[in-house]
Design a protein around this motif. Structure first.
Motif, PDB file in Angstrom:
ATOM      1  N   ILE A 146       9.860   5.100  -2.925  1.00  0.00           N
ATOM      2  CA  ILE A 146       9.754   5.083  -4.508  1.00  0.00           C
ATOM      3  C   ILE A 146      11.017   5.557  -4.859  1.00  0.00           C
ATOM      4  O   ILE A 146      11.398   6.874  -4.320  1.00  0.00           O
ATOM      5  CB  ILE A 146       8.620   5.972  -4.713  1.00  0.00           C
ATOM      6  N   ALA A 147      11.973   5.058  -5.652  1.00  0.00           N
ATOM      7  CA  ALA A 147      13.150   5.153  -6.047  1.00  0.00           C
ATOM      8  C   ALA A 147      13.264   6.137  -7.309  1.00  0.00           C
ATOM      9  O   ALA A 147      13.881   7.345  -7.321  1.00  0.00           O
ATOM     10  CB  ALA A 147      14.260   4.336  -6.360  1.00  0.00           C
ATOM     11  N   THR A 148      12.269   5.373  -8.344  1.00  0.00           N
ATOM     12  CA  THR A 148      12.297   6.348  -9.404  1.00  0.00           C
ATOM     13  C   THR A 148      10.732   5.852  -9.925  1.00  0.00           C
ATOM     14  O   THR A 148      10.289   5.109  -9.709  1.00  0.00           O
ATOM     15  CB  THR A 148      13.246   5.876 -10.899  1.00  0.00           C
ATOM     16  N   TYR A 149      10.030   7.147 -10.412  1.00  0.00           N
ATOM     17  CA  TYR A 149       8.552   6.807 -10.754  1.00  0.00           C
ATOM     18  C   TYR A 149       8.640   7.003 -12.435  1.00  0.00           C
ATOM     19  O   TYR A 149       9.245   7.922 -12.860  1.00  0.00           O
ATOM     20  CB  TYR A 149       7.791   8.143 -10.320  1.00  0.00           C
ATOM     21  N   TYR A 150       8.059   5.945 -12.994  1.00  0.00           N
ATOM     22  CA  TYR A 150       8.069   5.982 -14.385  1.00  0.00           C
ATOM     23  C   TYR A 150       6.527   5.991 -15.063  1.00  0.00           C
ATOM     24  O   TYR A 150       5.843   5.386 -14.939  1.00  0.00           O
ATOM     25  CB  TYR A 150       8.656   4.502 -15.009  1.00  0.00           C
ATOM     26  N   PRO A 151       6.336   7.520 -15.304  1.00  0.00           N
ATOM     27  CA  PRO A 151       5.068   7.853 -15.948  1.00  0.00           C
ATOM     28  C   PRO A 151       4.978   7.059 -17.208  1.00  0.00           C
ATOM     29  O   PRO A 151       5.718   7.084 -18.091  1.00  0.00           O
ATOM     30  CB  PRO A 151       4.802   9.153 -16.105  1.00  0.00           C
ATOM     31  N   SER A 152       3.772   6.387 -17.629  1.00  0.00           N
ATOM     32  CA  SER A 152       3.791   5.730 -18.830  1.00  0.00           C
ATOM     33  C   SER A 152       3.580   6.877 -20.139  1.00  0.00           C
ATOM     34  O   SER A 152       2.923   7.846 -20.038  1.00  0.00           O
ATOM     35  CB  SER A 152       2.562   4.798 -18.852  1.00  0.00           C
ATOM     36  N   ALA A 153       3.920   6.463 -21.143  1.00  0.00           N
ATOM     37  CA  ALA A 153       4.133   7.293 -22.240  1.00  0.00           C
ATOM     38  C   ALA A 153       2.480   7.663 -22.726  1.00  0.00           C
ATOM     39  O   ALA A 153       2.125   8.829 -23.252  1.00  0.00           O
ATOM     40  CB  ALA A 153       4.851   6.609 -23.517  1.00  0.00           C
ATOM     41  N   SER A 181       9.980   2.075  -9.436  1.00  0.00           N
ATOM     42  CA  SER A 181      11.153   1.172  -8.810  1.00  0.00           C
ATOM     43  C   SER A 181      11.055   1.481  -7.510  1.00  0.00           C
ATOM     44  O   SER A 181      11.096   2.666  -7.032  1.00  0.00           O
ATOM     45  CB  SER A 181      12.252   0.994  -9.289  1.00  0.00           C
ATOM     46  N   ILE A 182      11.314   0.460  -6.650  1.00  0.00           N
ATOM     47  CA  ILE A 182      11.074   0.769  -5.097  1.00  0.00           C
ATOM     48  C   ILE A 182      12.507   0.432  -4.443  1.00  0.00           C
ATOM     49  O   ILE A 182      12.963  -0.719  -4.555  1.00  0.00           O
ATOM     50  CB  ILE A 182      10.090   0.012  -4.484  1.00  0.00           C
ATOM     51  N   ALA A 183      13.039   1.180  -3.526  1.00  0.00           N
ATOM     52  CA  ALA A 183      14.440   0.930  -2.964  1.00  0.00           C
ATOM     53  C   ALA A 183      13.799   0.285  -1.657  1.00  0.00           C
ATOM     54  O   ALA A 183      13.296   0.979  -0.846  1.00  0.00           O
ATOM     55  CB  ALA A 183      15.147   2.218  -2.646  1.00  0.00           C
ATOM     56  N   PHE A 184      14.199  -0.784  -1.326  1.00  0.00           N
ATOM     57  CA  PHE A 184      13.823  -1.516  -0.279  1.00  0.00           C
ATOM     58  C   PHE A 184      14.250  -1.127   1.085  1.00  0.00           C
ATOM     59  O   PHE A 184      15.696  -0.596   0.913  1.00  0.00           O
ATOM     60  CB  PHE A 184      14.254  -3.104  -0.488  1.00  0.00           C
ATOM     61  N   PHE A 185      13.794  -1.065   1.857  1.00  0.00           N
ATOM     62  CA  PHE A 185      14.469  -0.616   3.143  1.00  0.00           C
ATOM     63  C   PHE A 185      15.297  -1.717   3.935  1.00  0.00           C
ATOM     64  O   PHE A 185      16.372  -1.491   4.438  1.00  0.00           O
ATOM     65  CB  PHE A 185      13.192  -0.434   4.339  1.00  0.00           C
ATOM     66  N   ARG A 221       0.715  -1.296   0.140  1.00  0.00           N
ATOM     67  CA  ARG A 221       0.153  -0.071   0.050  1.00  0.00           C
ATOM     68  C   ARG A 221       0.893   1.248   0.015  1.00  0.00           C
ATOM     69  O   ARG A 221       1.893   1.310   0.749  1.00  0.00           O
ATOM     70  CB  ARG A 221      -0.743  -0.152   1.313  1.00  0.00           C
ATOM     71  N   PHE A 222       0.741   2.307  -0.814  1.00  0.00           N
ATOM     72  CA  PHE A 222       1.372   3.464  -0.640  1.00  0.00           C
ATOM     73  C   PHE A 222       0.808   4.185   0.565  1.00  0.00           C
ATOM     74  O   PHE A 222      -0.486   4.586   0.731  1.00  0.00           O
ATOM     75  CB  PHE A 222       1.049   4.415  -1.777  1.00  0.00           C
ATOM     76  N   LYS A 223       1.580   4.566   1.279  1.00  0.00           N
ATOM     77  CA  LYS A 223       1.227   4.993   2.766  1.00  0.00           C
ATOM     78  C   LYS A 223       0.610   6.195   2.732  1.00  0.00           C
ATOM     79  O   LYS A 223      -0.328   6.570   3.494  1.00  0.00           O
ATOM     80  CB  LYS A 223       2.655   5.126   3.489  1.00  0.00           C
ATOM     81  N   GLY A 230      10.354   9.234  -2.922  1.00  0.00           N
ATOM     82  CA  GLY A 230      10.374   9.152  -1.553  1.00  0.00           C
ATOM     83  C   GLY A 230       9.257   8.836  -0.898  1.00  0.00           C
ATOM     84  O   GLY A 230       9.324   8.453   0.310  1.00  0.00           O
ATOM     85  N   ASP A 231       8.266   8.514  -1.707  1.00  0.00           N
ATOM     86  CA  ASP A 231       7.139   8.229  -0.854  1.00  0.00           C
ATOM     87  C   ASP A 231       7.153   6.670  -0.235  1.00  0.00           C
ATOM     88  O   ASP A 231       7.758   5.728  -0.980  1.00  0.00           O
ATOM     89  CB  ASP A 231       5.918   7.982  -1.883  1.00  0.00           C
TER      90      ASP A 231
END
Lengths: 170, 272
Positions: free
Chosen positions: B223-230, B238-242, B168-170, B202-203
């Protein structure tokens, strides 16, 4: 009897090296060197083909047991054992001496061993990584993994072969 | 009949090869589902005890680091506890945490560099570990138990083809599925994010609790990088794991005391 002992020692030694040392070295996310196929590479020329296949099966199976990957290494190593006679015939234009194995320096020369080992290692790794991902959509990353891992495995194998053949000379 | 024997004899190598490969493939395919990796019970015990010996040696060198991590976690939990118990008088709260309990375990074997990575821990069926239990670390989630022997258990790490976690996105509370596509052991992927969600790098992402393997709210990553779709379809991130999978030493096995009850409810669904 001595040959069985040497080969048995090689089998145990390579597996321990692979499982205890190499599987814990993390160089990059995609680099997975494997040196245990060296055991199949170094089996005597005179070994009958069916025994070679069974040896490949057992080696791969033990690797799978320890790595919780049922069938993966078994399939790749049996493939390697199957291709070994064909690669030997391709790699040697001349008749082979009657000695027991394929030493790097003493009998057949480093160059022969290099082309022999890199072909078989490439075939083994290709099969391994393709089966590991087991999907067509990720075929790119599997090929990338193969491309990166083969040189590392090859370097380690050559190091081991040169190390042990120079030890034997003494 | 004679021709058959001649055929077998001439191609005996090829046939033996095909036979052995078929056996290998059947092992591979039969275990190629999430639950079948539990099959290697015997090897679990053997490999577990071998790796245990190795780990006892190497763990000694990391004692200080392990202690620091534990102290940090203690501090964080103490803080949460103080904040919570302050409210306990006024609210009669049935938190979901009373449904979950945590069992400490030591990591005996782990990897990050393969496509499918497995964790072996030093608690097994004797300690009450079963298949399909969650595994968390001091920092976040770590994996899911798939096979158990008497003294050891194997888990698929998050870094595995079959590891899919309901998260879930916090900030927004939106559900999503997190998986790992190979490569960098610090990054996971969330695909199929609806475009109306406003997400920033950062979310925080936490577990949703819907899998009943992990309690809700366990940290997963940012969230490390957010890729909006074209083409305005679905976004991915992509999510950076804790959790630092490279340094995994101390983990907790999550027991959900209500899991059998919930599982039995699943069986009451009408066949679709």
């Amino acid at each position: 009897m001595n040959k069985v002992f040497t080969n048995g020692l090689r089998f145990a030694g390579l597996l321990i090296l692979q499982l205890m040392v190499l599987n814990h070295i993390r160089i990059g996310g995609y680099i997975n060197p494997y040196v245990y196929p060296l055991f199949i590479l170094m089996l005597p020329f005179a070994m009958p083909g069916w025994l070679l296949l069974i040896a490949g099966f057992v080696t791969g199976f033990v690797m799978d047991l320890m790595m919780s990957t049922p069938g993966l290494h078994t399939a790749a190593t049996v493939w390697l054992a199957f291709m070994r006679p064909a690669v030997i015939r391709l790699a040697s234009g001349r008749p082979l001496p009657e000695n027991a194995e394929e030493p790097g320096i003493t009998q057949l020369g480093g160059r022969w061993f290099f082309s022999y080992s890199i072909t078989l290692i490439s075939l083994h790794h290709l099969a391994l990584f393709l089966l590991e991902s087991f999907s067509f959509s990720q075929i790119g990353s599997s090929l990338y993994r193969t491309l990166l891992s083969v040189p590392f495995s090859e370097i380690l194998i050559l190091l081991l072969v040169y190390l042990f053949s120079s030890l034997k000379k003494r | 009949m004679y021709n058959l024997f001649r055929f077998l004899q001439r191609n005996h190598l090829l046939l033996l090869f095909l036979l052995l490969e078929t056996i290998a493939f059947s092992m591979l395919l039969r275990s190629n589902t999430y639950h079948r990796t539990a099959a290697f019970k015997l090897s679990n015990g053997i490999s577990g005890s071998i790796y245990n010996v190795q780990k006892s040696v190497t763990d000694y060198f990391y004692l200080q680091q392990a202690n620091e991590l534990l102290a940090e976690e203690n501090a964080r939990l103490r803080e949460e506890l103080t904040n919570f118990s302050g409210q306990a008088d006024s609210l009669k709260v049935q938190t979901s945490d009373s449904v979950y309990s945590f069992m400490q375990a030591r990591v005996v074997s782990n990897s990050v560099q393969f496509r499918n990575n497995y964790i072996i821990i030093n608690k097994g069926s004797k300690a009450g570990v079963h298949k399909d239990m969650g595994l968390i670390s001091s920092e976040g989630i770590a994996g899911i138990i798939t096979g158990v022997s008497e003294n050891y258990a194997t888990a698929i790490s998050l870094l595995h083809k079959f590891a899919v976690i309901s998260v879930r996105f916090k900030k927004s509370g939106q559900l999503a599925n997190l998986s790992w596509k190979g490569g960098d052991y610090q990054l996971g992927q969330i695909d199929h994010i609806p475009t109306h969600l406003e997400l920033k790098e950062g979310d925080t992402v936490v577990t949703s609790g819907h899998s009943h393997l992990f309690p809700p709210g366990i940290l997963v990553g940012t969230i490390a990088t957010y890729y909006p779709s074209a083409n305005e379809a679905l976004n991915s991130a992509s999510i950076a794991f804790f959790t630092d999978f490279n340094k995994l030493r101390q983990v907790y096995v999550v027991t959900n005391h209500h899991k059998t009850e919930i599982d039995s409810l699943v069986n009451t669904r009408p066949n679709e």
